[in-house]
Design a protein around this motif. Sequence first.
Motif, PDB file in Angstrom:
ATOM      1  N   GLU A 199     -12.402   4.759  -5.242  1.00 47.25           N
ATOM      2  CA  GLU A 199     -11.292   5.193  -3.993  1.00 47.25           C
ATOM      3  C   GLU A 199      -9.686   4.456  -4.220  1.00 47.25           C
ATOM      4  OE1 GLU A 199     -12.798   4.137  -0.030  1.00 47.25           O
ATOM      5  OE2 GLU A 199     -14.178   6.244  -0.531  1.00 47.25           O
ATOM      6  N   VAL A 200      -9.531   4.233  -5.358  1.00 48.19           N
ATOM      7  CA  VAL A 200      -8.665   3.638  -5.657  1.00 48.19           C
ATOM      8  C   VAL A 200      -7.301   4.531  -5.289  1.00 48.19           C
ATOM      9  CG1 VAL A 200      -9.066   2.242  -7.715  1.00 48.19           C
ATOM     10  CG2 VAL A 200      -8.013   4.477  -8.195  1.00 48.19           C
ATOM     11  N   PHE A 201      -6.963   5.563  -5.149  1.00 55.22           N
ATOM     12  CA  PHE A 201      -5.999   6.675  -4.969  1.00 55.22           C
ATOM     13  C   PHE A 201      -6.073   7.449  -3.765  1.00 55.22           C
ATOM     14  CE2 PHE A 201      -5.653   7.578  -9.208  1.00 55.22           C
ATOM     15  CZ  PHE A 201      -4.328   7.099  -9.367  1.00 55.22           C
ATOM     16  N   SER A 202      -7.064   6.509  -2.255  1.00 61.46           N
ATOM     17  CA  SER A 202      -7.624   6.459  -1.456  1.00 61.46           C
ATOM     18  C   SER A 202      -5.967   6.644  -0.181  1.00 61.46           C
ATOM     19  CB  SER A 202      -8.895   6.442  -0.692  1.00 61.46           C
ATOM     20  OG  SER A 202      -8.378   4.584  -0.210  1.00 61.46           O
ATOM     21  N   GLU A 203      -5.151   5.929  -0.362  1.00 62.69           N
ATOM     22  CA  GLU A 203      -3.809   5.606   0.745  1.00 62.69           C
ATOM     23  C   GLU A 203      -3.442   6.495   0.100  1.00 62.69           C
ATOM     24  OE1 GLU A 203      -2.833   3.752   2.951  1.00 62.69           O
ATOM     25  OE2 GLU A 203      -4.945   3.613   2.729  1.00 62.69           O
ATOM     26  N   PHE A 204      -3.429   8.221  -1.150  1.00 65.07           N
ATOM     27  CA  PHE A 204      -2.684   9.077  -1.425  1.00 65.07           C
ATOM     28  C   PHE A 204      -3.389  10.319  -1.102  1.00 65.07           C
ATOM     29  CE2 PHE A 204      -1.232   5.128  -3.480  1.00 65.07           C
ATOM     30  CZ  PHE A 204       0.092   5.076  -3.165  1.00 65.07           C
ATOM     31  N   TYR A 205      -3.454  10.631   0.540  1.00 66.46           N
ATOM     32  CA  TYR A 205      -4.527  11.720   0.901  1.00 66.46           C
ATOM     33  C   TYR A 205      -2.845  12.835   1.324  1.00 66.46           C
ATOM     34  CZ  TYR A 205      -7.219  14.229   3.472  1.00 66.46           C
ATOM     35  OH  TYR A 205      -8.184  15.241   3.498  1.00 66.46           O
ATOM     36  N   LYS A 231      -2.948   0.559  -7.238  1.00 68.99           N
ATOM     37  CA  LYS A 231      -2.251   1.227  -6.901  1.00 68.99           C
ATOM     38  C   LYS A 231      -1.955   1.874  -5.489  1.00 68.99           C
ATOM     39  CE  LYS A 231      -3.077   4.226 -10.750  1.00 68.99           C
ATOM     40  NZ  LYS A 231      -3.945   2.590 -11.048  1.00 68.99           N
ATOM     41  N   MET A 232      -2.235   0.978  -4.370  1.00 68.47           N
ATOM     42  CA  MET A 232      -2.394   0.527  -2.909  1.00 68.47           C
ATOM     43  C   MET A 232      -0.700   0.192  -2.802  1.00 68.47           C
ATOM     44  SD  MET A 232      -4.170  -0.866  -0.161  1.00 68.47           S
ATOM     45  CE  MET A 232      -5.840  -0.167  -0.454  1.00 68.47           C
ATOM     46  N   PHE A 281      -1.391  -6.934   2.976  1.00 68.66           N
ATOM     47  CA  PHE A 281      -1.133  -6.172   3.816  1.00 68.66           C
ATOM     48  C   PHE A 281      -0.794  -6.211   5.435  1.00 68.66           C
ATOM     49  CE2 PHE A 281      -5.197  -5.617   1.082  1.00 68.66           C
ATOM     50  CZ  PHE A 281      -5.834  -4.270   1.627  1.00 68.66           C
ATOM     51  N   ARG A 282      -0.414  -7.077   5.724  1.00 70.39           N
ATOM     52  CA  ARG A 282       0.756  -7.613   6.971  1.00 70.39           C
ATOM     53  C   ARG A 282       1.943  -6.692   6.235  1.00 70.39           C
ATOM     54  NH1 ARG A 282      -0.449 -11.938   7.657  1.00 70.39           N
ATOM     55  NH2 ARG A 282       1.581 -12.982   6.633  1.00 70.39           N
ATOM     56  N   GLY A 284       3.521  -5.077   4.096  1.00 67.00           N
ATOM     57  CA  GLY A 284       2.678  -3.993   3.407  1.00 67.00           C
ATOM     58  C   GLY A 284       3.018  -2.846   3.541  1.00 67.00           C
ATOM     59  N   GLU A 285       2.900  -2.814   5.295  1.00 69.27           N
ATOM     60  CA  GLU A 285       2.063  -1.569   5.622  1.00 69.27           C
ATOM     61  C   GLU A 285       3.757  -1.020   5.980  1.00 69.27           C
ATOM     62  OE1 GLU A 285       0.908  -1.197   9.648  1.00 69.27           O
ATOM     63  OE2 GLU A 285      -0.510  -2.990   9.520  1.00 69.27           O
ATOM     64  N   SER A 286       4.994  -0.867   6.343  1.00 70.62           N
ATOM     65  CA  SER A 286       5.878  -0.219   6.063  1.00 70.62           C
ATOM     66  C   SER A 286       6.442  -0.229   4.621  1.00 70.62           C
ATOM     67  CB  SER A 286       7.549  -1.045   6.251  1.00 70.62           C
ATOM     68  OG  SER A 286       7.041  -2.318   5.747  1.00 70.62           O
ATOM     69  N   PHE A 287       5.933  -0.509   3.375  1.00 67.15           N
ATOM     70  CA  PHE A 287       6.271  -0.294   2.381  1.00 67.15           C
ATOM     71  C   PHE A 287       5.289   0.711   1.683  1.00 67.15           C
ATOM     72  CE2 PHE A 287       4.641  -0.641  -2.058  1.00 67.15           C
ATOM     73  CZ  PHE A 287       5.683  -0.633  -2.853  1.00 67.15           C
ATOM     74  N   LEU A 288       4.278   0.524   1.998  1.00 68.97           N
ATOM     75  CA  LEU A 288       3.290   1.784   1.746  1.00 68.97           C
ATOM     76  C   LEU A 288       3.658   2.869   2.761  1.00 68.97           C
ATOM     77  CD1 LEU A 288       0.688   2.216   0.258  1.00 68.97           C
ATOM     78  CD2 LEU A 288      -0.698   1.169   2.683  1.00 68.97           C
TER      79      LEU A 288
END
Length: 390
Positions: A199-205, A231-232, A281-282, A284-288
Motif C-alpha cells: 500500500e505504498v501509494f495509499s495516500e494517493f487515492y 512515497k507517503m 506524522f505530526r 507532515g499532515e499539512s505537507f501531505l
Amino acid sequence: MKTLKDENLNLIEKTYRQLISEGKEIRKLFSGNPNEQGIRFPSGPLKKSYENYFNHQDYRPDPKGLLVARETIQKYYAKNGASLQKENILLTSGTSESFFYLFSLLAKPGDNILTPNPSYPLFDHIAKLAGVELRQYSLDEEKNWSIDMQDLQGKTDHRTRGIVLISPHNPTGAVLRREELLAITEWANKNEIPLICDEVFSEFYFEKGKFPRAMVESSPRLCFTLNGISKMFALPALKLGWIAVTGEESRVRPMVDHLETTADTFLSVHIPVQETLPSLFREGESFLQEYHAEVHRRRERAIGTLRRFSTIRFVEPAGGFYLMAKIQKSVGLTEEEFVIRLMKEKKVFVHPGYFYDYEKGIHFVISFLTKEEELEEGLQAVGDFISRLG
C-alpha cells in the motif's frame, strides 16, 4: 571496447546512454521519485529531530523497531479505521526489504507466490534472492485493470504460499474495489494463503470515500500490510518502511516472531529516522495535503493531455503515480522500436509495457508525478509522434 556491464544493458537503455553521451537532452516521463520532480518534505522538522538525536546519541535497537515509531504507525492506522497491535508492527529499511523478508519467511524452494501482471520489475530479483517461484495472475485491462479471479484461482496450487496485492497498483494506477478484496480474501482463507498487501501509494487515492484496505474491508486469516515514508512523505532517502501483521492471533504471533528474528539479524533501520517518525506524522499532515493536491493536479494534466489523442487509450488511474496507455492503431513497430524511435526523434523517454511483463499490444508507461510543464510537453510529443506513425 564493450564491457560486461554494457553487454547486460537492454537496447533501450543503451540508446538512452548513447544519446546522453552525444549531448542530447532526453525528457524522462517515468520517474516516481518525488524529490526528482521538485517535491520535498520541509526541512525544519527533520533538522530539529535529527539535532535532538545527535545531542544525546543513544543506540538501543529493538528488532521490531523503536516503540515510539511503532506506536506512531499504530495511531496512523487507527486514524484510518484499522485496529492494529504495536507488537505486530515491524520496521524495515524499505518495501523491497519487506518483500524479501516475507518471501523468505513464507516460501521454501519449490513454493510459489502469486503476483499481479502487469508486474513490479523488482519482484523477480527479490524472488531470486529468496529462492521463490513467482506466478503472475492477470489484471484485466478491459475491466479497468481489475483482477482476473479465474486466472488467479487457476494459478493457485498446494505450494502457493502468498498472494501479493498492490493497491494502488504500479504501473496501472488501479485500486482494488471492496468487492475484489472480499472475493480474494475468501479464496485466500479457503486455501490458507496469506495476503501480502503493498500500500505504498495509499495516500494517493483519487476516488471518493476512504481508501479500501484488506485489514479493514475484509477479514484475512493472515495479512501482511506494507507501507513506508518514501512515497507517503516524499522521503525516499530516509529508508523507512514497515510490515503490519493482522489476522487470527494463532497465525499472527508465530509470523511476527519469525520476522523479529530475521530483523534482529540485520538491524537495518536507521535509529535517527525511527525517532523522527512521530514528528514526521505530526508535522507532515499539512505537507501531505498539499502534496496530494499537487499529485492530483499533475494527474489531471496528464489525463487531459492524453485525451486529445484518439489513438491513445488508457484507464484513468484511481491512485498512485503511474499510468499505462495503449496505442490504438497499427504503427508497424515493436514496443522496443517505438520507445527507441520516440527517444531519438522526440527526445522523450517512456517505459514500454514489457518492462512490466505486459506484452499485449503496444503500451507505454509514464509517471504523472513528472513536473507539469514537462509532463504536458512530453505527452503532447508522444501523441504527435503516434499520430504520424503507420
